[in-house]
Write an enzyme that holds these catalytic residues in place. Structure first.
Site, mmCIF file in Angstrom:
data_model
loop_
_atom_site.group_PDB
_atom_site.id
_atom_site.type_symbol
_atom_site.label_atom_id
_atom_site.label_comp_id
_atom_site.label_asym_id
_atom_site.label_seq_id
_atom_site.Cartn_x
_atom_site.Cartn_y
_atom_site.Cartn_z
ATOM 1 N N SER A 1 -6.393 7.097 -4.748
ATOM 2 C CA SER A 1 -5.847 7.325 -3.405
ATOM 3 C C SER A 1 -6.748 8.348 -2.726
ATOM 4 C CB SER A 1 -4.426 7.890 -3.533
ATOM 5 O OG SER A 1 -4.018 8.511 -2.330
ATOM 6 N N TYR B 1 2.016 13.222 -7.590
ATOM 7 C CA TYR B 1 1.298 11.995 -7.247
ATOM 8 C C TYR B 1 -0.204 12.271 -7.133
ATOM 9 C CZ TYR B 1 0.081 7.814 -4.480
ATOM 10 O OH TYR B 1 -0.486 6.659 -4.008
HETATM 11 N N1 LIG Z 1 0.644 2.212 0.165
HETATM 12 C C1 LIG Z 1 -0.143 3.267 0.291
HETATM 13 O O1 LIG Z 1 -0.203 3.910 1.345
HETATM 14 C C2 LIG Z 1 -1.025 3.678 -0.857
HETATM 15 C C3 LIG Z 1 -2.062 4.604 -0.609
HETATM 16 C C4 LIG Z 1 -2.879 5.001 -1.658
HETATM 17 C C5 LIG Z 1 -2.673 4.491 -2.929
HETATM 18 N N2 LIG Z 1 -1.642 3.610 -3.137
HETATM 19 C C6 LIG Z 1 -1.466 3.103 -4.496
HETATM 20 O O2 LIG Z 1 -1.586 1.697 -4.476
HETATM 21 C C7 LIG Z 1 -0.871 1.136 -5.561
HETATM 22 C C8 LIG Z 1 0.030 0.016 -5.055
HETATM 23 O O3 LIG Z 1 0.957 0.584 -4.155
HETATM 24 P P1 LIG Z 1 1.752 -0.260 -3.063
HETATM 25 O O4 LIG Z 1 1.693 0.527 -1.806
HETATM 26 O O5 LIG Z 1 1.333 -1.658 -3.076
HETATM 27 O O6 LIG Z 1 3.236 -0.063 -3.637
HETATM 28 P P2 LIG Z 1 4.424 -1.104 -3.928
HETATM 29 O O7 LIG Z 1 5.594 -0.253 -4.272
HETATM 30 O O8 LIG Z 1 4.530 -2.080 -2.815
HETATM 31 O O9 LIG Z 1 3.909 -1.868 -5.232
HETATM 32 C C9 LIG Z 1 3.819 -1.219 -6.479
HETATM 33 C C10 LIG Z 1 4.132 -2.233 -7.575
HETATM 34 O O10 LIG Z 1 3.975 -1.561 -8.837
HETATM 35 C C11 LIG Z 1 5.056 -1.963 -9.665
HETATM 36 N N3 LIG Z 1 5.313 -0.960 -10.704
HETATM 37 C C12 LIG Z 1 5.856 0.272 -10.552
HETATM 38 N N4 LIG Z 1 5.991 0.865 -11.740
HETATM 39 C C13 LIG Z 1 5.516 -0.004 -12.673
HETATM 40 C C14 LIG Z 1 5.375 0.034 -14.088
HETATM 41 N N5 LIG Z 1 5.784 1.093 -14.791
HETATM 42 N N6 LIG Z 1 4.847 -1.030 -14.708
HETATM 43 C C15 LIG Z 1 4.450 -2.125 -14.008
HETATM 44 N N7 LIG Z 1 4.563 -2.225 -12.662
HETATM 45 C C16 LIG Z 1 5.088 -1.170 -12.009
HETATM 46 C C17 LIG Z 1 6.238 -2.104 -8.723
HETATM 47 O O11 LIG Z 1 7.277 -2.910 -9.304
HETATM 48 C C18 LIG Z 1 5.579 -2.751 -7.513
HETATM 49 O O12 LIG Z 1 5.595 -4.158 -7.606
HETATM 50 C C19 LIG Z 1 -0.111 2.292 -6.211
HETATM 51 O O13 LIG Z 1 -0.834 2.768 -7.325
HETATM 52 C C20 LIG Z 1 -0.103 3.332 -5.124
HETATM 53 O O14 LIG Z 1 0.029 4.635 -5.626
HETATM 54 C C21 LIG Z 1 -0.835 3.186 -2.139
#
Ligand SMILES: NC(=O)c1ccc[n+]([C@@H]2O[C@H](COP(=O)([O-])OP(=O)(O)OC[C@H]3O[C@@H](n4cnc5c(N)ncnc54)[C@H](O)[C@@H]3O)[C@@H](O)[C@H]2O)c1
Length: 254
Positions: free
Chosen positions: A143, A156
């Site tokens: 991130s 985080y």
């Molecule tokens: N959305 C943002 O702004 C953003 C920014 C930077 C980084 N990220 C990172 O991107 C990645 C995806 O995030 P997103 O925004 O798509 O979130 P999201 O919540 O839409 O998707 C995350 C997915 O991970 C799954 N998950 C959670 N815990 C789990 C586990 N223990 N085992 C297996 N699956 C698990 C959830 O069920 C979900 O389907 C994450 O690592 C998040 O930290 C997101």
């Protein structure tokens, strides 16, 4: 031939947001995709991919449980005969509290999934790649907060900075084994995760300020992160390893 043609790729967190967009994008680019998620919704995405003529498998997986991760990697190889790459992307969000108000359980929860989960996935993916002697490529989701903090996200940010460090360490360890390891650093991206942020006026002020600081003046879309991860997993990125790629509308440039 498209750039991920015939590759077997694992995507974790594939039931939602960035992981879901990545699974679909990789499949459209010719990959056979192994979708992993704690949520059963991953099966529906795998079915959609098959209905569109792609090849996919859903394996219900908790990335924080080593036995689940071992089963994920073994299932990929059993079904498709090889493993060429992985997008280790599953993660959960922060509690949105200042550090002194964080309890140990919340710290452990985020570190277990967002950091240890990536370690366990890399451990078993790399072992399989070494055993096959075919090389491979791994992309981990960090991130931009790993490089520039936002308020109330210590657990985080600690996990995402750890993912960045571990990706670089693995890139060095396996560079001569034909395994590339890179990280993507999404900026704020519109997904169910960001949709879950509480409607607190103080928080809205913070997120408005974060958006105003993005040179492109908008948040990202899941597909835009998926495209970057797909390129890093493809042979087009054959000399790229140990990179931390911001996909953030220019945020890290200012
Ligand atoms: N959305 C943002 O702004 C953003 C920014 C930077 C980084 N990220 C990172 O991107 C990645 C995806 O995030 P997103 O925004 O798509 O979130 P999201 O919540 O839409 O998707 C995350 C997915 O991970 C799954 N998950 C959670 N815990 C789990 C586990 N223990 N085992 C297996 N699956 C698990 C959830 O069920 C979900 O389907 C994450 O690592 C998040 O930290 C997101």
């Amino acid at each position: 031939m498209s750039n991920l043609e015939s590759k077997v790729l694992i995507v974790t967190g594939a039931a939602s947001g960035i992981g879901r967009a990545a699974a679909r994008h990789f499949a459209k680019s010719g990959a056979r995709v192994v979708l992993a998620d704690l949520a059963d919704g991953g099966e529906a995405i795998a079915e959609e991919i098959r209905a569109d003529g792609g090849k996919s498998l859903f394996v219900k997986t908790n990335v924080a449980e080593e036995a689940d991760v071992e089963n994920l990697v073994a299932s990929a190889i059993e079904t498709f005969g090889q493993l060429d790459g992985a997008f280790n992307n599953a993660g959960i969000e922060q509690a949105i509290k200042p550090l002194h108000e964080l309890d140990e359980a919340q710290w452990d929860k985020v570190i277990n999934i967002d950091l240890k989960g990536v370690f366990l996935c890399m451990k078993h993916e790399i072992a399989a790649m070494l055993a096959s002697d075919r090389g491979g490529a791994i992309v981990n989701t960090s991130s931009t907060t790993a490089m520039a903090a936002i308020p109330f996200a210590s657990e985080y940010i600690a996990a995402k900075a750890g993912v960045l460090g571990m990706s670089r360490a693995a890139a060095v360890d396996y560079a001569q084994k034909g395994i590339r390891v890179n990280a993507v650093m999404p900026g704020m991206t519109q997904t169910p995760m960001t949709g879950r942020m509480p409607e607190d006026p103080e928080l809205i002020k913070i997120f408005t300020a974060i958006q105003a600081a993005v040179p492109m003046q908008r948040f990202g879309q899941a597909d835009e992160i998926a495209q970057a991860a797909g390129w890093l997993l493809s042979d087009d990125a054959s000399f790229v390893t140990g990179a931390a790629l911001p996909v953030d509308g220019g945020t890290m440039a200012v």
